[in-house]
Design a protein around this motif. Structure first.
Motif, mmCIF file in Angstrom:
data_model
loop_
_atom_site.group_PDB
_atom_site.id
_atom_site.type_symbol
_atom_site.label_atom_id
_atom_site.label_comp_id
_atom_site.label_asym_id
_atom_site.label_seq_id
_atom_site.Cartn_x
_atom_site.Cartn_y
_atom_site.Cartn_z
ATOM 1 N N ASP A 383 0.838 -1.207 0.000
ATOM 2 C CA ASP A 383 0.000 0.000 0.000
ATOM 3 C C ASP A 383 0.873 1.257 0.000
ATOM 4 O O ASP A 383 0.588 2.220 -0.727
ATOM 5 C CB ASP A 383 -0.914 0.005 1.227
ATOM 6 C CG ASP A 383 -1.933 -1.117 1.207
ATOM 7 O OD1 ASP A 383 -2.285 -1.580 0.099
ATOM 8 O OD2 ASP A 383 -2.367 -1.550 2.300
ATOM 9 N N LEU A 384 1.919 1.258 0.813
ATOM 10 C CA LEU A 384 2.798 2.428 0.853
ATOM 11 C C LEU A 384 3.554 2.604 -0.453
ATOM 12 O O LEU A 384 3.741 3.733 -0.927
ATOM 13 C CB LEU A 384 3.779 2.303 2.017
ATOM 14 C CG LEU A 384 3.198 2.354 3.430
ATOM 15 C CD1 LEU A 384 4.317 2.410 4.457
ATOM 16 C CD2 LEU A 384 2.296 3.558 3.609
ATOM 17 N N ARG A 385 3.992 1.512 -1.051
ATOM 18 C CA ARG A 385 4.727 1.616 -2.316
ATOM 19 C C ARG A 385 3.811 2.098 -3.437
ATOM 20 O O ARG A 385 4.225 2.878 -4.304
ATOM 21 C CB ARG A 385 5.342 0.261 -2.666
ATOM 22 C CG ARG A 385 6.500 -0.115 -1.744
ATOM 23 C CD ARG A 385 6.869 -1.572 -1.876
ATOM 24 N NE ARG A 385 7.960 -1.925 -0.967
ATOM 25 C CZ ARG A 385 8.280 -3.167 -0.621
ATOM 26 N NH1 ARG A 385 7.563 -4.185 -1.095
ATOM 27 N NH2 ARG A 385 9.280 -3.402 0.202
ATOM 28 N N ALA A 386 2.543 1.648 -3.421
ATOM 29 C CA ALA A 386 1.595 2.117 -4.428
ATOM 30 C C ALA A 386 1.327 3.611 -4.259
ATOM 31 O O ALA A 386 1.236 4.357 -5.252
ATOM 32 C CB ALA A 386 0.289 1.321 -4.327
ATOM 33 N N ALA A 387 1.202 4.066 -3.016
ATOM 34 C CA ALA A 387 0.993 5.494 -2.768
ATOM 35 C C ALA A 387 2.212 6.301 -3.205
ATOM 36 O O ALA A 387 2.076 7.401 -3.766
ATOM 37 C CB ALA A 387 0.698 5.722 -1.286
ATOM 38 N N ARG A 388 3.412 5.766 -2.975
ATOM 39 C CA ARG A 388 4.629 6.453 -3.397
ATOM 40 C C ARG A 388 4.712 6.519 -4.926
ATOM 41 O O ARG A 388 5.110 7.537 -5.495
ATOM 42 C CB ARG A 388 5.841 5.728 -2.809
ATOM 43 C CG ARG A 388 7.146 6.495 -2.918
ATOM 44 C CD ARG A 388 8.273 5.733 -2.250
ATOM 45 N NE ARG A 388 8.067 5.641 -0.822
ATOM 46 C CZ ARG A 388 8.017 4.513 -0.148
ATOM 47 N NH1 ARG A 388 8.143 3.360 -0.785
ATOM 48 N NH2 ARG A 388 7.849 4.512 1.159
ATOM 49 N N GLU A 389 4.332 5.434 -5.591
ATOM 50 C CA GLU A 389 4.339 5.417 -7.049
ATOM 51 C C GLU A 389 3.324 6.428 -7.614
ATOM 52 O O GLU A 389 3.609 7.134 -8.585
ATOM 53 C CB GLU A 389 4.012 4.008 -7.553
ATOM 54 C CG GLU A 389 4.002 3.879 -9.061
ATOM 55 C CD GLU A 389 3.664 2.471 -9.510
ATOM 56 O OE1 GLU A 389 3.422 2.277 -10.715
ATOM 57 O OE2 GLU A 389 3.633 1.573 -8.652
ATOM 58 N N HIS A 390 2.142 6.485 -6.995
ATOM 59 C CA HIS A 390 1.128 7.444 -7.445
ATOM 60 C C HIS A 390 1.619 8.882 -7.261
ATOM 61 O O HIS A 390 1.407 9.743 -8.132
ATOM 62 C CB HIS A 390 -0.167 7.231 -6.665
ATOM 63 C CG HIS A 390 -1.245 8.216 -6.995
ATOM 64 N ND1 HIS A 390 -1.967 8.177 -8.175
ATOM 65 C CD2 HIS A 390 -1.734 9.288 -6.284
ATOM 66 C CE1 HIS A 390 -2.841 9.166 -8.198
ATOM 67 N NE2 HIS A 390 -2.713 9.856 -7.060
ATOM 68 N N HIS A 391 2.295 9.138 -6.150
ATOM 69 C CA HIS A 391 2.825 10.482 -5.904
ATOM 70 C C HIS A 391 3.879 10.838 -6.953
ATOM 71 O O HIS A 391 3.899 11.977 -7.464
ATOM 72 C CB HIS A 391 3.421 10.557 -4.506
ATOM 73 C CG HIS A 391 4.135 11.844 -4.230
ATOM 74 N ND1 HIS A 391 3.486 13.009 -3.944
ATOM 75 C CD2 HIS A 391 5.475 12.138 -4.225
ATOM 76 C CE1 HIS A 391 4.367 13.983 -3.757
ATOM 77 N NE2 HIS A 391 5.575 13.478 -3.914
ATOM 78 N N ALA A 392 4.775 9.886 -7.269
ATOM 79 C CA ALA A 392 5.819 10.153 -8.260
ATOM 80 C C ALA A 392 5.211 10.416 -9.631
ATOM 81 O O ALA A 392 5.660 11.305 -10.365
ATOM 82 C CB ALA A 392 6.790 8.974 -8.317
ATOM 83 N N ARG A 393 4.179 9.662 -9.986
ATOM 84 C CA ARG A 393 3.525 9.861 -11.283
ATOM 85 C C ARG A 393 2.840 11.227 -11.337
ATOM 86 O O ARG A 393 2.943 11.945 -12.334
ATOM 87 C CB ARG A 393 2.507 8.746 -11.527
ATOM 88 C CG ARG A 393 1.738 8.903 -12.829
ATOM 89 C CD ARG A 393 0.723 7.788 -12.998
ATOM 90 N NE ARG A 393 -0.071 7.985 -14.193
ATOM 91 C CZ ARG A 393 0.304 7.636 -15.413
ATOM 92 N NH1 ARG A 393 1.479 7.060 -15.582
ATOM 93 N NH2 ARG A 393 -0.471 7.854 -16.454
ATOM 94 N N THR A 394 2.165 11.580 -10.262
ATOM 95 C CA THR A 394 1.511 12.895 -10.221
ATOM 96 C C THR A 394 2.533 14.011 -10.325
ATOM 97 O O THR A 394 2.310 15.022 -11.019
ATOM 98 C CB THR A 394 0.707 13.028 -8.914
ATOM 99 O OG1 THR A 394 -0.248 11.972 -8.841
ATOM 100 C CG2 THR A 394 -0.015 14.357 -8.860
#
Length: 444
Positions: A383-394
């Motif tokens: 969950d944390l890695r997915a949130a980090r990936e979403h932040h990087a993409r944004t």
């Protein structure tokens, strides 16, 4: 190093190093990714490594072992800290009402396999190690007494008073059976809680959920023990309170009962009788509170610290050992060498093949997961890695590095090849200077 500094793509290389967080052994990938409009076939965006330094994209290795990559291990430690803390005070999808649920910090230890040098303190004052006025002499001529007040960095800590008397076989077999002992402990805990609530075991999940997060720690003597956060929730997890009968005292009684009754049997082998292993007598159970010495921050920090460590404190290796390796060629403590040698010896016995002691000799027989959480404890590392990936993409879209498009209408074609890992000696020096990460061996 001078060549890298003077190369025209140095700035891009340095940007890659920063994006990996200063990873000591980054993964090198070669390839491309393309985004096409599914309706028109028009190319929307293309990324290729042809224009990157050395023609590769560098990604962090994401190891949890601090001995291999301190920067990636620090990310793992921080993630573990926030996951454990969220399960204690709420956040990241866990309601704040979880603070009212009965929660214990439990330490399960290994039994004794012989006296070892230890640092003992009382009121902050160091005490003698093993003072014995009428100490006996073992069959090997060693006096089983030690009056030294060991310093915290004393290399003798964890070493047996008599290596020839120490039960190396028992230590290795206990490490191998520790995951099984934990499983049986968790099963017995649920059975005792069901009995305390007057419920059949099959109906317990409709009234109560046992959530936990645990980490394995190596003692200096080479035996593992477990630190665990155990929490009682209602059916389905932390969103519901446990039933009124599920109190902290009930959980404490269940933990003490389960730790006392569970055991694991090693079959007889090569003329040796079967051996029964149980948890050690030193069992610690303490409630976790928002104030006091054992706060949620202290517990989360303690568990997260050991989530990035392995058996390094014992003086062993952080990679697998080949049975044909010459152990004398490695810088091993004598105690660690004996434990590894015993793993290799027992691993060659057919009756013990299921324990896979040869494959896990570098871990002194322990082959379980170091940091585990139950399904309902709280958020996961994914969950944390997915949130980090979403932040990087944004962030990439906001800064214009990636175009904004609807993912449902885009066809993504990727081609990647593994092209190696790690840094050259010069690149490693520059990485340490750029990011402040330590060099191998602890050099700044």
């Amino acid at each position: 190093m001078i060549t890298r500094l003077n190369s025209p793509d140095y700035d891009r290389w340095a940007a890659q190093v920063h994006r990996t967080g200063g990873c000591r052994q980054p993964i090198h990938l070669r390839g491309k990714v393309e985004h096409y409009d599914q309706a028109t076939g028009r190319l929307l965006h293309r990324y290729t490594t042809r224009t990157e330094p050395d023609g590769v994209l560098r990604l962090p290795c994401k190891t949890r072992r601090a001995s291999r990559c301190p920067s990636c291990a620090e990310v793992y430690r921080a993630d573990t800290y926030h996951l454990i803390r969220a399960g204690l005070i709420g956040g990241k999808g866990v309601p704040e009402t979880v603070t009212a649920h009965p929660t214990l910090f439990v330490t399960l230890t290994a039994p004794s396999f012989g006296p070892v040098h230890a640092r003992r303190e009382q009121n902050g004052k160091a005490l003698p190690c093993h003072p014995r006025r009428d100490a006996a002499t073992c069959p090997h001529g060693h006096t089983l007494s030690c009056t030294t007040k060991h310093a915290p960095d004393d290399p003798r800590l964890g070493e047996p008073l008599c290596p020839d008397c120490y039960d190396y076989t028992g230590s290795v077999l206990f490490n191998a059976l520790a995951p099984l002992l934990w499983k049986r402990f968790a099963d017995s805990l649920r059975r005792h809680l069901a009995k305390a609530g007057g419920l059949p075991l099959k109906d317990l999940r409709h009234h109560l959920t046992v959530s936990f997060a645990k980490v394995a720690e190596y003692q200096r003597r080479g035996a593992v023990h477990f630190h665990a956060v155990i929490r009682l929730d209602g059916p389905g997890g932390p969103t519901a309170p446990p039933p009124p009968w599920a109190t902290t005292d009930t959980l404490t009684d269940a933990v003490h009962h389960a730790a006392r009754v569970v055991s694991a049997l090693v079959p007889a082998h090569e003329g040796q009788p079967a051996r029964l292993f149980k948890w050690g007598t030193q069992l610690d159970t303490r409630p976790i509170t928002l104030t006091g010495d054992l706060t949620e921050q202290a517990v989360a920090g303690y568990i997260a610290k050991y989530a990035t460590k392995a058996a390094e404190c014992v003086g062993t290796l952080d990679r697998r050992v080949n049975p044909l390796d010459n152990l004398d060629a490695y810088n091993l403590r004598d105690h660690a060498r004996r434990l590894i040698t015993e793993c290799l010896r027992l691993g060659a016995i057919e009756a013990l093949a299921d324990l896979r002691l040869t494959q896990w000799a570098h871990m002194l027989g322990f082959r379980g997961h170091f940091s585990t959480r139950s399904r309902h404890y709280g958020p996961t590392l994914g969950d944390l890695r997915a949130a980090r990936e979403h932040h990087a993409r944004t962030d990439d879209i906001t800064t214009g590095r990636l175009p904004l498009f609807d993912e449902d209408t885009v066809l993504v074609i990727s081609e990647w090849q593994y092209a190696g890992k790690g840094h050259s000696a010069g690149d490693l020096l520059l990485t340490a200077a750029l990011t402040g990460t330590p060099l191998p061996g602890g050099r700044p």
